[in-house]
Each structure stands twice: as C-alpha cells, then as structure tokens.
Design a protein around this motif. Structure first.
Motif, PDB file in Angstrom:
ATOM      1  N   MET A 341      -7.560  -3.320 -17.429  1.00  0.00           N
ATOM      2  CA  MET A 341      -6.410  -2.552 -16.936  1.00  0.00           C
ATOM      3  C   MET A 341      -6.455  -1.123 -17.447  1.00  0.00           C
ATOM      4  SD  MET A 341      -3.104  -5.045 -17.144  1.00  0.00           S
ATOM      5  CE  MET A 341      -2.981  -6.537 -16.177  1.00  0.00           C
ATOM      6  N   SER A 342      -6.017  -0.208 -16.579  1.00  0.00           N
ATOM      7  CA  SER A 342      -5.886   1.191 -16.992  1.00  0.00           C
ATOM      8  C   SER A 342      -4.749   1.818 -16.204  1.00  0.00           C
ATOM      9  CB  SER A 342      -7.184   1.961 -16.734  1.00  0.00           C
ATOM     10  OG  SER A 342      -7.398   2.150 -15.353  1.00  0.00           O
ATOM     11  N   SER A 343      -4.297   2.955 -16.675  1.00  0.00           N
ATOM     12  CA  SER A 343      -3.172   3.633 -16.026  1.00  0.00           C
ATOM     13  C   SER A 343      -3.533   4.148 -14.641  1.00  0.00           C
ATOM     14  CB  SER A 343      -2.685   4.796 -16.898  1.00  0.00           C
ATOM     15  OG  SER A 343      -3.750   5.690 -17.150  1.00  0.00           O
ATOM     16  N   THR A 344      -4.825   4.239 -14.325  1.00  0.00           N
ATOM     17  CA  THR A 344      -5.244   4.738 -13.017  1.00  0.00           C
ATOM     18  C   THR A 344      -5.539   3.612 -12.029  1.00  0.00           C
ATOM     19  OG1 THR A 344      -7.549   4.839 -13.763  1.00  0.00           O
ATOM     20  CG2 THR A 344      -6.214   6.831 -14.032  1.00  0.00           C
ATOM     21  N   SER A 345      -5.500   2.381 -12.493  1.00  0.00           N
ATOM     22  CA  SER A 345      -5.767   1.253 -11.597  1.00  0.00           C
ATOM     23  C   SER A 345      -4.628   1.109 -10.592  1.00  0.00           C
ATOM     24  CB  SER A 345      -5.901  -0.043 -12.395  1.00  0.00           C
ATOM     25  OG  SER A 345      -6.917   0.059 -13.361  1.00  0.00           O
ATOM     26  N   PRO A 346      -4.931   0.689  -9.350  1.00  0.00           N
ATOM     27  CA  PRO A 346      -3.859   0.463  -8.380  1.00  0.00           C
ATOM     28  C   PRO A 346      -2.880  -0.585  -8.890  1.00  0.00           C
ATOM     29  CG  PRO A 346      -6.014   0.426  -7.310  1.00  0.00           C
ATOM     30  CD  PRO A 346      -6.271   0.438  -8.786  1.00  0.00           C
ATOM     31  N   LEU A 347      -1.626  -0.393  -8.570  1.00  0.00           N
ATOM     32  CA  LEU A 347      -0.614  -1.355  -8.960  1.00  0.00           C
ATOM     33  C   LEU A 347      -0.719  -2.608  -8.104  1.00  0.00           C
ATOM     34  CD1 LEU A 347       2.458   1.027  -9.316  1.00  0.00           C
ATOM     35  CD2 LEU A 347       1.203  -0.057 -11.176  1.00  0.00           C
ATOM     36  N   PRO A 348      -0.309  -3.747  -8.645  1.00  0.00           N
ATOM     37  CA  PRO A 348      -0.284  -4.949  -7.817  1.00  0.00           C
ATOM     38  C   PRO A 348       0.632  -4.746  -6.610  1.00  0.00           C
ATOM     39  CG  PRO A 348       0.062  -5.476 -10.138  1.00  0.00           C
ATOM     40  CD  PRO A 348       0.135  -3.992 -10.017  1.00  0.00           C
ATOM     41  N   ASN A 349       0.270  -5.305  -5.487  1.00  0.00           N
ATOM     42  CA  ASN A 349       1.077  -5.233  -4.268  1.00  0.00           C
ATOM     43  C   ASN A 349       1.131  -3.828  -3.677  1.00  0.00           C
ATOM     44  OD1 ASN A 349       2.707  -6.598  -2.327  1.00  0.00           O
ATOM     45  ND2 ASN A 349       4.518  -5.693  -3.215  1.00  0.00           N
ATOM     46  N   GLU A 350       0.273  -2.927  -4.148  1.00  0.00           N
ATOM     47  CA  GLU A 350       0.279  -1.558  -3.646  1.00  0.00           C
ATOM     48  C   GLU A 350      -0.718  -1.427  -2.492  1.00  0.00           C
ATOM     49  OE1 GLU A 350       0.329   2.765  -5.736  1.00  0.00           O
ATOM     50  OE2 GLU A 350      -1.400   1.548  -6.207  1.00  0.00           O
ATOM     51  N   ILE A 351      -0.321  -0.684  -1.466  1.00  0.00           N
ATOM     52  CA  ILE A 351      -1.202  -0.419  -0.332  1.00  0.00           C
ATOM     53  C   ILE A 351      -1.410   1.094  -0.227  1.00  0.00           C
ATOM     54  CG2 ILE A 351      -1.363  -0.415   2.187  1.00  0.00           C
ATOM     55  CD1 ILE A 351      -0.189  -3.130   2.241  1.00  0.00           C
ATOM     56  N   ILE A 352      -2.683   1.503  -0.169  1.00  0.00           N
ATOM     57  CA  ILE A 352      -3.017   2.919  -0.003  1.00  0.00           C
ATOM     58  C   ILE A 352      -3.511   3.099   1.426  1.00  0.00           C
ATOM     59  CG2 ILE A 352      -4.428   4.819  -0.832  1.00  0.00           C
ATOM     60  CD1 ILE A 352      -4.618   3.377  -3.513  1.00  0.00           C
ATOM     61  N   PHE A 353      -2.800   3.884   2.196  1.00  0.00           N
ATOM     62  CA  PHE A 353      -3.156   4.069   3.593  1.00  0.00           C
ATOM     63  C   PHE A 353      -4.325   5.033   3.733  1.00  0.00           C
ATOM     64  CE2 PHE A 353       1.340   2.820   3.673  1.00  0.00           C
ATOM     65  CZ  PHE A 353       1.241   1.704   4.493  1.00  0.00           C
ATOM     66  N   HIS A 354      -5.039   4.893   4.851  1.00  0.00           N
ATOM     67  CA  HIS A 354      -6.240   5.701   5.091  1.00  0.00           C
ATOM     68  C   HIS A 354      -5.920   7.192   5.116  1.00  0.00           C
ATOM     69  CE1 HIS A 354      -9.986   7.141   6.527  1.00  0.00           C
ATOM     70  NE2 HIS A 354      -9.610   7.300   7.781  1.00  0.00           N
ATOM     71  N   ASP A 355      -4.825   7.554   5.760  1.00  0.00           N
ATOM     72  CA  ASP A 355      -4.423   8.961   5.835  1.00  0.00           C
ATOM     73  C   ASP A 355      -3.729   9.346   4.537  1.00  0.00           C
ATOM     74  OD1 ASP A 355      -3.468  11.447   6.359  1.00  0.00           O
ATOM     75  OD2 ASP A 355      -2.530  10.942   8.280  1.00  0.00           O
ATOM     76  N   PRO A 356      -4.304  10.268   3.736  1.00  0.00           N
ATOM     77  CA  PRO A 356      -3.692  10.609   2.437  1.00  0.00           C
ATOM     78  C   PRO A 356      -2.325  11.258   2.568  1.00  0.00           C
ATOM     79  CG  PRO A 356      -5.491  12.117   2.971  1.00  0.00           C
ATOM     80  CD  PRO A 356      -5.541  11.014   3.990  1.00  0.00           C
ATOM     81  N   SER A 357      -2.008  11.766   3.779  1.00  0.00           N
ATOM     82  CA  SER A 357      -0.698  12.389   3.955  1.00  0.00           C
ATOM     83  C   SER A 357       0.407  11.348   4.090  1.00  0.00           C
ATOM     84  CB  SER A 357      -0.699  13.278   5.201  1.00  0.00           C
ATOM     85  OG  SER A 357      -0.885  12.497   6.370  1.00  0.00           O
ATOM     86  N   GLU A 358       0.009  10.099   4.384  1.00  0.00           N
ATOM     87  CA  GLU A 358       1.006   9.049   4.507  1.00  0.00           C
ATOM     88  C   GLU A 358       1.474   8.620   3.126  1.00  0.00           C
ATOM     89  OE1 GLU A 358       0.615   6.250   8.095  1.00  0.00           O
ATOM     90  OE2 GLU A 358      -1.400   6.403   7.251  1.00  0.00           O
TER      91      GLU A 358
END
Length: 545
Positions: A341-358
């Motif tokens: 684990m690290s502070s930069t790891s994605p959070l559980p249940n988090e979704i990162i969309f393809h478009d960074p502006s979203e």
C-alpha cells in the motif's frame, strides 16, 4: 446525557445513513431540541419530529413512518418507503456510550463488552456476510480443504492437539504447554502484548506501506489469539475477549488513513478447552467478526475404514495442520497486501475514466470486493455508491453503477453506456422465477445472477428502479396477472409482501426472489420472522405452495 441514533436519507447523495446526536440534559430530548440539532446540519432537512417517550425503543414497523423523515428536497420520499431501510431508533443515556450501549444490549440482544459493541454473530441477526468485504476469508476456507501441510506442520499439530487435551490448573500452565507449537504454527505471534487497554494471549501486527516502518503503533493487526483452559473459566468467553481486542486495535485513530483503503481484514483464533474456532474479522464503521472454522481437538471415534486409510487421530492431525497451514498462507497474503500500500495507490472502488478531464467517481470505502462481472455478454466493472438497509446486519445489498470495460491495460471504461443497478449478495436465488415475472413486466430486469466463489454466495444484479407514485388499479391487475403466470409455470415467490414490491409509474415490480422456486419443493426458511402476520399455512420449514 442521552444518545439519539437513527437512520435517515442524506440530502446531497440520497444515501441511507445513520445520524447520531447527544444531549446534555437529564431529561429525554424534546421536539424543539431535536429540530434545532438536526437543522444545524446543512445537509439535512427536517420534515417532522415526534415526541419521544421516556425509555422507548423505536421499531421501524411501528414508529418510523411518523417520527423523523429526512428527504431529498427535490424528490420527496414517502415515509413508508423508508421502513425497510431503518432497523430501529433508540434513545438511551450516554455515559461515554458505556451505559448507552448496555441499553442497546438490553433492547437488541447484541453483545456489549467494555463499552464496545461486539458484532461476532451472537445473536445471529447481526451476522454480516464477511466474505463480501474481502476475498481473503473465502480463500482461507478454500485452502483449509486443499492444503498439503509439510511434516513439521503435522508434527506440531499433533503436539498442539495433545497439549490442548490435557488439564491445567490455570491459564498460565496451559499457555506454557501450547506455546512452543503455536510459535511454529503461527510464526511471529507476540505473546501478552498490551495495546489500547487490551492484552490478548497472542497478537500479530504487520508493517503497512502507508506508515513509517519504525512506528509500531501504526501497524494493522492481522491475528488475535485467546484461550481458556475450560468452559466458563476466567472473566469472559475467549471469542468475546479476542473480538474486543480486534475492535480496539482496528478502531485506533492513528489508522484512519488506512481505513479509507482497507476493511482491516484479520483472523481471530479462540480456544475454550479443546474447542478451536477461527473467526474472520473486518472493520467498516464498526468491527464485524464471523466464524469460519470450528474444530473439536479431541480424537473422535472411528466411523469405519476411511478412503485415505488414516486413523481418526491422523485425520484430526491433518485437519488441524491444514487449518493452520491455510492461516499461515493467508497471513502472508495480508502481510504483502499491507506492505504494497502507498498513498499514490488507487483507492478501493475507485474508477479512473479514460478522459482525464472527466471527474473521478467518488470511492465508497468498505464496498464489496466483487467488482467485475458479465452483463449481457459484456464485461462491466461495478462502482458501489451506497449500502441499502445498512442496519440489517445479515443483508448485503448495494446501489451501484456498472461501467462497461473497453480495455484493461490501462483500464478504460465507458461512461455513456453505464447502468444504475442494485447488487445483492444472497445464499440462494431463483433467476427462473425472476425471469418469468420480468417477462410479464412485473420485476426489474435481471442483469446478472451467478454463484461467486470469492464470496461463497450468489451475486444478483438488477436494474435500479426508483420508487415514485402509487400503485394504479391497472398496475394491481397486471401484478395479479403476472403472479398467476408465475404459478402456471409451477413457481412461487414465497415472500410476496409490500416491502418486496416497488412501485413506479403506477406499475408494480416484485424484487427479492431469495425464497422463490418450484411449488411444493422450496421451503420457508427456519429463521422466518414469526412476529409478522403471515398467511395461513406459512410456518418455518414447510413447503411453499
């Protein structure tokens, strides 16, 4: 002081949540006080408040509809629709929650020890499906049945069984006898270590990548061990003592950063005389524990020739060694999980969309770990938004959004074709009965229904239907017609009551096909709520007609 605790609908997110308030008065809180207290929260809208009788414990069925209703200001919700979301409302004296929690114990039957609510499956109504929170618990059970312990594990399991079967004058003598074997069966176990007012017989903390390596206080607990030389010996049940120790360790404020990323999975090993029980433990807003394996360490009588040609004693040794071998492997998995684990790891249940502006969708801590599934032949990923009926300890139902996965490395999802849905984890379900009702426009669309090995339950996903309006005359007739079609197909629902019928646009939609199945074959559950008024012939364990 008094503690007021109840369920409500939060205005911004429309989530069913729990709100707590305290008063400094010697008398029960007044209507005026509650109105002022609730109005001080910007996210809440007070619709109505009813006088609270002294010492009265509220129930959803009898009191919720005319008590406190907090709703989304734009979309009013009928109080009757909230009955299933609320479990109980309780007003009790609050002396650092100690005396208040004792009242909770008296009113609900839940176990309270040293001011901490122990949700360890006693009574059964608080049995939260622990396997939904982390895959490690199902993995442990799988490993118990498929383990191949080495000769050292077998030898020490034999020694451990022999030591537990002997009689001792006190706990110290017994601990001295079992300690050599336990230190091999559970490496790195620390004995009699004090933390947060607890001193279990054994505990195991591990490093976490979120915190400095040299700070011992910020290490998560992955195992607690407690034992008694006999039943009724000492000041408490070893399961209660170990559960309390886990709750104290998991509730530490120094771990708050970790709680946003993990449910703090751990194992509890408790022994009373020769009875060994392994519990799983996790932390959401409270600690939850559930039994996984129970063994009697006394050699059973022979029941004939076993296919393995092992004696009863040898089979017991192999069984105990397999459990500890599985436990050792799972502790290793948790150790690696925390270390990575690290502070930069994605959070559980988090979704990162393809478009960074979203904008990233907001993660919901402590959501189920089951996220990927197939809907209509395509792969989707779930993002959980809120738990329905959070106060019902034995249910696991969530509102979620399913996003279609367009690529894996890196993960891309498509927002446009997302589906708002309800995800339910249940021990049994009848997709056939559900499909018949859906074909007759009397049930939500069934998107996914399959048994999932990582939770050891069925995962049922249906399209979300938001209730609105009242059932029309035509809607009632359509429902009766659909039920008739269900019966013509030789199927029954089994629990066709108002709480299991959603209404939208004048139409009725039946949900919860857990009891459904073929007529005269499926049975009413033995734990059916006998306090409700049922139709004639409805009794625990009898066939559903």
């Amino acid at each position: 002081m008094f503690l007021i605790s109840f369920c409500a609908v939060e205005e911004n997110s429309r989530k069913i949540v729990r709100l707590k308030a305290t008063t400094s008065d010697e008398e029960p809180p007044t209507v005026a006080y509650l109105t002022q207290k609730l109005a001080s929260h910007n996210d809440w809208q007070v619709i109505s408040v009813r006088e609270i009788p002294r010492g009265h414990a509220f129930s959803a069925e009898s009191d919720w509809s005319d008590f406190i209703v907090l709703v989304d200001s734009n979309t009013p919700i009928e109080p009757s629709n909230l009955v299933e979301e609320a479990s109980y409302l309780l007003v009790c004296r609050d002396n650092s929650l100690g005396e208040g929690l004792e009242t909770v114990q008296e009113e609900t039957g839940f176990n309270v020890k040293d001011g901490l609510l122990l949700l360890n499956g006693r009574p059964e109504c608080n049995r939260r499906p622990l396997t939904t929170l982390h895959a490690i618990f199902s993995l442990f059970l799988d490993r118990c049945g498929n383990s191949s312990p080495n000769p050292t594990m077998l030898l020490e399991s034999h020694n451990f069984i022999a030591a537990t079967a002997a009689y001792y004058s006190d706990e110290t003598q017994r601990e001295r006898a079992i300690r050599p074997s336990m230190e091999i069966l559970v490496p790195d176990l620390q004995w009699q270590q004090s933390f947060d007012g607890c001193k279990p017989d054994g505990s195991l903390f591990v490093l976490c990548g979120l915190f400095p390596r040299n700070n011992y206080d910020e290490r998560p607990l992955v195992l607690v061990f407690d034992h008694k030389p006999g039943f009724g010996v000492g000041t408490a049940d070893p399961i209660d003592q170990a559960t309390l120790a886990y709750g104290r360790a998991a509730g530490r404020t120094c771990l708050d950063r970790l709680k946003g990323r993990s449910c703090l999975p751990a194992f509890i090993v408790a022994m009373a005389a020769p009875i060994l029980t392994i519990y799983g433990a996790a932390y959401t807003d409270k600690s939850i524990c559930q039994p996984l394996v129970t063994l009697n360490l006394l050699t059973p009588l022979s029941n004939g020739v076993h296919p393995s040609h092992l004696t009863p004693r040898e089979r017991l040794v192999h069984q105990v060694a397999g459990v500890f071998d599985a436990l050792k492997a799972c502790i290793g998995d948790l150790r690696a999980e925390y270390a990575d684990m690290s502070s930069t790891s994605p959070l559980p249940n988090e979704i990162i969309f393809h478009d960074p502006s979203e904008k990233k969708a907001s993660p919901t801590p402590h959501a189920p770990h089951v996220r990927r599934l197939t809907i209509q032949g395509f792969e989707y990923i779930l993002q959980y938004e809120a738990q329905l009926c959070p106060e019902r300890m034995s249910t696991a139902v969530y509102i979620a959004t399913a996003y279609p996965v367009t690529s894996d490395e890196p993960l891309h999802v498509e927002r446009e074709r997302c589906i708002k849905c309800v995800v339910k984890f249940t021990d049994q379900y009848s997709p056939k009965a559900h499909s018949v009702m859906y074909a007759n426009e009397a049930a939500p669309e069934l998107l996914h229904c399959a048994y999932n090995d990582t939770v050891r339950m069925f995962v049922v996903v249906t399209r979300y239907i938001k209730q609105s309006g009242k059932l029309s005359h035509g809607g009632k007739n359509a429902l009766l017609n659909a039920v008739a079609k269900l019966h013509e197909a030789g199927l029954v629902h089994g629990d066709l009551r108002e709480p299991n019928i959603l209404v939208r646009g004048g139409k009725a939609f039946v949900i919860d096909f857990d009891w459904a199945g073929h007529t005269n074959i499926v049975l009413y559950p033995h734990d059916i709520n006998t306090q409700l008024v049922w139709a004639d012939g409805v009794r625990p364990g009898v066939a559903i007609l």
